[in-house]
Each structure stands twice: as structure tokens, then as C-alpha cells.
Design a protein around this motif. Structure first.
Motif, PDB file in Angstrom:
ATOM      1  N   ILE A 136      65.314  31.935  43.774  1.00  0.00           N
ATOM      2  CA  ILE A 136      64.121  33.629  43.146  1.00  0.00           C
ATOM      3  C   ILE A 136      65.526  33.990  42.714  1.00  0.00           C
ATOM      4  N   TRP A 137      65.874  34.890  44.054  1.00  0.00           N
ATOM      5  CA  TRP A 137      66.765  35.938  44.172  1.00  0.00           C
ATOM      6  C   TRP A 137      68.219  35.357  43.461  1.00  0.00           C
ATOM      7  N   GLN A 138      68.590  34.616  43.188  1.00  0.00           N
ATOM      8  CA  GLN A 138      69.611  34.034  42.381  1.00  0.00           C
ATOM      9  C   GLN A 138      69.065  33.812  41.111  1.00  0.00           C
ATOM     10  N   SER A 139      68.237  33.321  40.495  1.00  0.00           N
ATOM     11  CA  SER A 139      67.251  33.135  39.278  1.00  0.00           C
ATOM     12  C   SER A 139      67.628  35.192  38.911  1.00  0.00           C
ATOM     13  N   ILE A 140      67.002  36.028  39.552  1.00  0.00           N
ATOM     14  CA  ILE A 140      66.725  36.692  38.923  1.00  0.00           C
ATOM     15  C   ILE A 140      68.101  38.025  39.065  1.00  0.00           C
ATOM     16  N   GLN A 141      69.200  37.128  39.194  1.00  0.00           N
ATOM     17  CA  GLN A 141      70.623  37.692  39.240  1.00  0.00           C
ATOM     18  C   GLN A 141      71.248  37.380  38.142  1.00  0.00           C
ATOM     19  N   GLY A 142      70.361  35.993  37.466  1.00  0.00           N
ATOM     20  CA  GLY A 142      71.165  35.143  36.671  1.00  0.00           C
ATOM     21  C   GLY A 142      72.087  34.587  37.428  1.00  0.00           C
ATOM     22  N   LYS A 143      72.193  34.381  38.208  1.00  0.00           N
ATOM     23  CA  LYS A 143      73.197  32.703  39.494  1.00  0.00           C
ATOM     24  C   LYS A 143      72.863  31.866  38.848  1.00  0.00           C
ATOM     25  N   ASP A 144      73.241  30.783  38.930  1.00  0.00           N
ATOM     26  CA  ASP A 144      73.204  29.570  38.786  1.00  0.00           C
ATOM     27  C   ASP A 144      72.954  28.907  40.144  1.00  0.00           C
ATOM     28  N   THR A 145      71.619  27.819  39.855  1.00  0.00           N
ATOM     29  CA  THR A 145      71.181  26.862  41.413  1.00  0.00           C
ATOM     30  C   THR A 145      72.325  26.579  42.122  1.00  0.00           C
ATOM     31  N   ARG A 146      72.433  26.381  43.429  1.00  0.00           N
ATOM     32  CA  ARG A 146      73.346  25.867  44.082  1.00  0.00           C
ATOM     33  C   ARG A 146      72.263  23.906  45.205  1.00  0.00           C
ATOM     34  N   PRO A 147      72.128  23.195  44.108  1.00  0.00           N
ATOM     35  CA  PRO A 147      71.527  22.317  44.896  1.00  0.00           C
ATOM     36  C   PRO A 147      72.041  21.816  45.908  1.00  0.00           C
ATOM     37  N   LEU A 148      73.229  21.249  46.034  1.00  0.00           N
ATOM     38  CA  LEU A 148      74.030  20.855  47.003  1.00  0.00           C
ATOM     39  C   LEU A 148      73.900  20.918  48.038  1.00  0.00           C
ATOM     40  N   LEU A 149      73.911  22.135  48.365  1.00  0.00           N
ATOM     41  CA  LEU A 149      74.315  23.378  49.258  1.00  0.00           C
ATOM     42  C   LEU A 149      72.992  23.507  49.627  1.00  0.00           C
ATOM     43  N   TYR A 150      71.952  23.749  48.808  1.00  0.00           N
ATOM     44  CA  TYR A 150      71.141  23.769  50.134  1.00  0.00           C
ATOM     45  C   TYR A 150      70.210  22.279  50.210  1.00  0.00           C
ATOM     46  N   HIS A 151      70.734  21.270  50.051  1.00  0.00           N
ATOM     47  CA  HIS A 151      70.700  19.752  50.378  1.00  0.00           C
ATOM     48  C   HIS A 151      71.266  19.880  51.870  1.00  0.00           C
ATOM     49  N   SER A 152      72.608  20.020  51.897  1.00  0.00           N
ATOM     50  CA  SER A 152      73.354  19.743  52.600  1.00  0.00           C
ATOM     51  C   SER A 152      72.957  21.242  54.120  1.00  0.00           C
ATOM     52  N   LEU A 153      72.382  21.997  53.694  1.00  0.00           N
ATOM     53  CA  LEU A 153      72.358  23.060  54.841  1.00  0.00           C
ATOM     54  C   LEU A 153      70.565  22.150  55.279  1.00  0.00           C
ATOM     55  N   ALA A 154      69.806  22.118  54.715  1.00  0.00           N
ATOM     56  CA  ALA A 154      67.954  22.065  54.678  1.00  0.00           C
ATOM     57  C   ALA A 154      68.108  20.966  55.587  1.00  0.00           C
ATOM     58  N   TRP A 155      68.586  19.662  54.916  1.00  0.00           N
ATOM     59  CA  TRP A 155      68.957  18.315  55.825  1.00  0.00           C
ATOM     60  C   TRP A 155      69.818  19.047  57.438  1.00  0.00           C
ATOM     61  N   GLY A 156      71.089  18.812  56.513  1.00  0.00           N
ATOM     62  CA  GLY A 156      72.135  19.117  57.677  1.00  0.00           C
ATOM     63  C   GLY A 156      72.026  19.763  59.317  1.00  0.00           C
ATOM     64  N   ILE A 157      71.817  21.351  58.107  1.00  0.00           N
ATOM     65  CA  ILE A 157      71.176  22.151  60.103  1.00  0.00           C
ATOM     66  C   ILE A 157      69.651  21.491  60.879  1.00  0.00           C
ATOM     67  N   PRO A 158      68.722  20.931  60.403  1.00  0.00           N
ATOM     68  CA  PRO A 158      68.059  20.254  60.773  1.00  0.00           C
ATOM     69  C   PRO A 158      68.552  18.958  61.948  1.00  0.00           C
ATOM     70  N   ALA A 159      69.236  18.351  61.466  1.00  0.00           N
ATOM     71  CA  ALA A 159      69.595  17.288  61.832  1.00  0.00           C
ATOM     72  C   ALA A 159      70.618  18.188  63.470  1.00  0.00           C
ATOM     73  N   ALA A 160      71.140  18.536  63.358  1.00  0.00           N
ATOM     74  CA  ALA A 160      71.929  19.593  64.409  1.00  0.00           C
ATOM     75  C   ALA A 160      70.896  20.196  65.717  1.00  0.00           C
ATOM     76  N   THR A 161      70.032  20.311  65.093  1.00  0.00           N
ATOM     77  CA  THR A 161      69.693  21.647  66.098  1.00  0.00           C
ATOM     78  C   THR A 161      68.797  20.548  66.753  1.00  0.00           C
ATOM     79  N   THR A 162      68.259  19.697  65.759  1.00  0.00           N
ATOM     80  CA  THR A 162      67.157  18.466  66.391  1.00  0.00           C
ATOM     81  C   THR A 162      68.137  17.842  67.223  1.00  0.00           C
ATOM     82  N   SER A 163      69.017  17.117  67.219  1.00  0.00           N
ATOM     83  CA  SER A 163      69.570  16.354  67.574  1.00  0.00           C
ATOM     84  C   SER A 163      70.374  17.058  69.103  1.00  0.00           C
TER      85      SER A 163
END
Length: 352
Positions: A136-163
């Protein structure tokens, strides 16, 4: 529910191990009523997540806006986490072997797998909640979304912390109840608590800050270019702020009991009344899976007719309210002149 204390119950248990408080809490936790609460709340959570995923039909799912894409992945993570709670509570209700005995390797394996599954997907929901605010903040700033980064962090960090957290807890022989020194407790158990509660605390701190800044930025964007801030503009801004507030409230209601539980466990374990911690666990069992249903309510689309769609004159861009209705007003305000907004907001976040 997602809680490191329950994950320690997956370790081999011996009635001669642990203090009186531990045995009392474990015995009370191993009850039909507790698992029934988990079963009911997880079922409601699954229904809420499915509603969030399918409410707009296949046609809208195939081409969602950037905000809707994040919400969809949040709902998917909620769905899978609630499914883990449902399977685990159903198994415990049937076989009543929450606390594995020294020779019960099958129960240890089942408990550890379902706990890891639930922990992973709930951690993913916390990061998708964070990335929705960030986007939302990125949109207000007029910046493009970064889905690849979001997916990498949203699925990758939980995998690391849980394991990492659960591996330290269970390996090599799942005997975390017979730790005799404080250093062993800190090395074996504390990392898993940090892996769980640090992400929750981060979202609780960062998201309100982002939404407060976003509300102020939107107010300036709406009012400043036209040098006016009438009741119509105020209604729009207030509706957005209310939506941001409700998103934060839902997260706090669902996960603040977990933080309180962690603080009590590490500061008052030897002197804590058993009923206090058990009551918190029942609240957690109810509210953790209910996040999916509550998310479906605060993130949902609100459809209105085109006649309520405010337009910008001349070169001003359109601020499209056709996707979502204000949760404050019950319907969008009538036509009003608003300042030009970044196209990414108009195209991606209907509430903005």
C-alpha cells in the motif's frame, strides 16, 4: 494454534520429568474440550479462507489487482494453517495421545510434522500481512509492486525460521523435557520462541506505523492540490483510516495472546497459576484460526454501482471506488472532486 510451548509437547514425555506446573498444564491441555475448541475454530478459519479465495469467482481471481493478489496468498496461507490445526486436533480427539511416551515414536513424528506445518503457514500469514501494508505504501509512492520479492520472503523466511527452530528443539532424539541446566534450555527451546514471536512483534510494530503514514499521505494527496478539504474528502480519508485500523485490530486480537503467553512462560513459569496459562491457551486456540475469517471481513471487496464513482476532470485521473465500499459509510460518497492520485493506486487498490 501456533505456539512454541505446544511444540515442546511433541517431545517424548515421562511423568517423572518436569515440575508440578508442567504436569498440571500438560494434563489440562490433553482434554477433549480444548481440542474441540481447536476443531471448531479451525473449521471456521477454513471456511473464512475459502470465502476470501472464492468470493469473487474464478473470473476475478484470474486477473486480480496487486492488492488482491497479496490478499489471495494471505488467504491461502490461512487456509493451509487452519487445515493443519484441524488435522492435529482431530487426531488428538480420536487417539488422545497428545503427550508421546518414551517409546511412542509415531506420535512424536505426527506431532512434529503437524506442528511444523501449522507454524510454517501461520508465519507466512504474518509476512503477507506485513507485505500488504508495505505494498500500500509503495502504491501511494507511485512505485511498482515487487511480487517476486514478496513471495521469496513470505515463503522463504518461514521455511528458515521453522526448520531451524524445530530442528534445534527436536534433534537428535526429541527429548526436550529433561533439560537440566539453564544454558540447555536457552539453546534448545528459546530459538523456537524467538522464531515465532519476533515476526509477530515486528508486524504489530511496523504495520500501524505504515498505516498511520499512509493515512496522512492520502489526506495530503487529496486535499493539497485543490487547496480544499471538505466533508466529502474527510469521509473518504476517514473510511480509509478505519479500514487500516480494523486490519491492525484483527491482527492484534488474533496474536496478542500468543505474545502474552510467551512473556508469562519465560518470566513466571515457576510461580504462574495454572489456570491463567490454560485460559490463555484456550483464547489462542479460538483466535489463531479465526484470523482467516476476520481477514475475510476486513480485506473483502465492497461493490457499489458506477454512479458512485468519483471522476477527475480534464487531465485528472480517476479514483475508482467501484471495487470496494467503505466499511465506515456503508456506501461510497457521491461524486466529488479529488486531486490526482498515482495510477498504481487507482488501478491496484480500490480503497485508495
Amino acid at each position: 494454534m501456533s505456539d512454541p510451548t505446544i511444540q515442546t509437547f511433541c517431545c517424548h514425555h515421562n511423568d517423572n520429568q518436569g515440575g508440578v506446573v508442567t504436569i498440571q498444564i500438560m494434563d489440562e491441555f490433553n482434554t477433549e474440550s480444548y481440542n474441540t475448541v481447536c476443531l471448531v475454530s479451525s473449521t471456521i478459519g477454513i471456511l473464512g479462507a475459502m470465502y476470501q479465495i472464492f468470493q469473487n469467482g474464478v473470473r476475478r481471481i484470474q486477473s486480480p489487482s496487486r492488492g488482491r493478489k497479496i490478499i489471495m496468498w494471505l488467504a491461502v496461507a490461512d487456509l493451509l494453517a487452519s487445515l493443519g490445526v484441524l488435522v492435529r486436533s482431530s487426531f488428538w480427539l480420536k487417539y488422545k495421545n497428545i503427550l508421546p511416551l518414551p517409546d511412542d515414536d509415531i506420535s512424536v513424528l505426527f506431532c512434529s510434522i503437524t506442528s511444523a506445518w501449522t507454524q510454517y503457514f501461520y508465519t507466512a500469514t504474518w509476512f503477507w500481512t506485513l507485505f500488504y501494508a508495505v505494498d500500500i505504501w509503495q502504491s501511494i509512492q507511485g512505485k511498482d509492486t515487487r511480487p517476486l520479492l514478496y513471495h521469496s520472503l513470505a515463503w522463504g523466511i518461514p521455511a528458515a525460521t521453522t526448520s531451524i527452530g524445530l530442528s534445534i528443539l527436536y534433534i537428535p532424539n526429541a527429548t526436550c523435557h529433561n533439560l537440566t541446566s539453564l544454558s540447555n534450555v536457552l539453546l534448545r527451546i528459546l530459538p523456537n520462541y524467538c522464531a515465532t514471536y519476533v515476526p509477530i512483534a515486528l508486524v504489530m510494530v511496523i504495520n500501524p506505523i505504515i498505516y498511520i503514514l499512509a493515512g496522512k499521505k492520502i489526506e495530503v494527496t487529496v486535499a493539497l492540490p485543490l487547496a480544499q478539504f471538505t466533508s466529502k474528502e474527510r469521509r473518504v480519508v476517514d473510511a480509509l483510516r478505519l479500514k487500516f485500523f480494523l486490519i491492525n485490530v484483527v491482527f492484534y486480537v488474533c496474536w496478542l495472546p500468543n505474545l502474552i503467553n510467551g512473556i508469562l512462560i519465560w518470566t513466571m513459569w515457576s510461580t504462574m497459576p495454572v489456570k491463567a496459562i490454560i485460559s490463555i491457551w484456550y483464547i489462542m486456540a479460538l483466535m489463531n484460526p479465526m484470523q482467516a475469517l476476520l481477514n475475510a471481513l476486513v480485506y473483502r471487496k465492497w461493490n457499489v454501482t458506477d454512479r458512485y464513482q468519483p471522476m477527475f476532470h480534464d487531465d485528472h485521473k480517476e479514483l475508482n471506488f467501484s471495487d470496494e465500499q467503505s466499511p465506515l459509510l456503508g456506501s461510497e460518497p457521491p461524486r466529488l472532486l479529488l486531486a490526482p492520485m498515482p495510477s498504481t493506486i487507482n488501478n491496484s487498490y480500490a480503497t485508495l
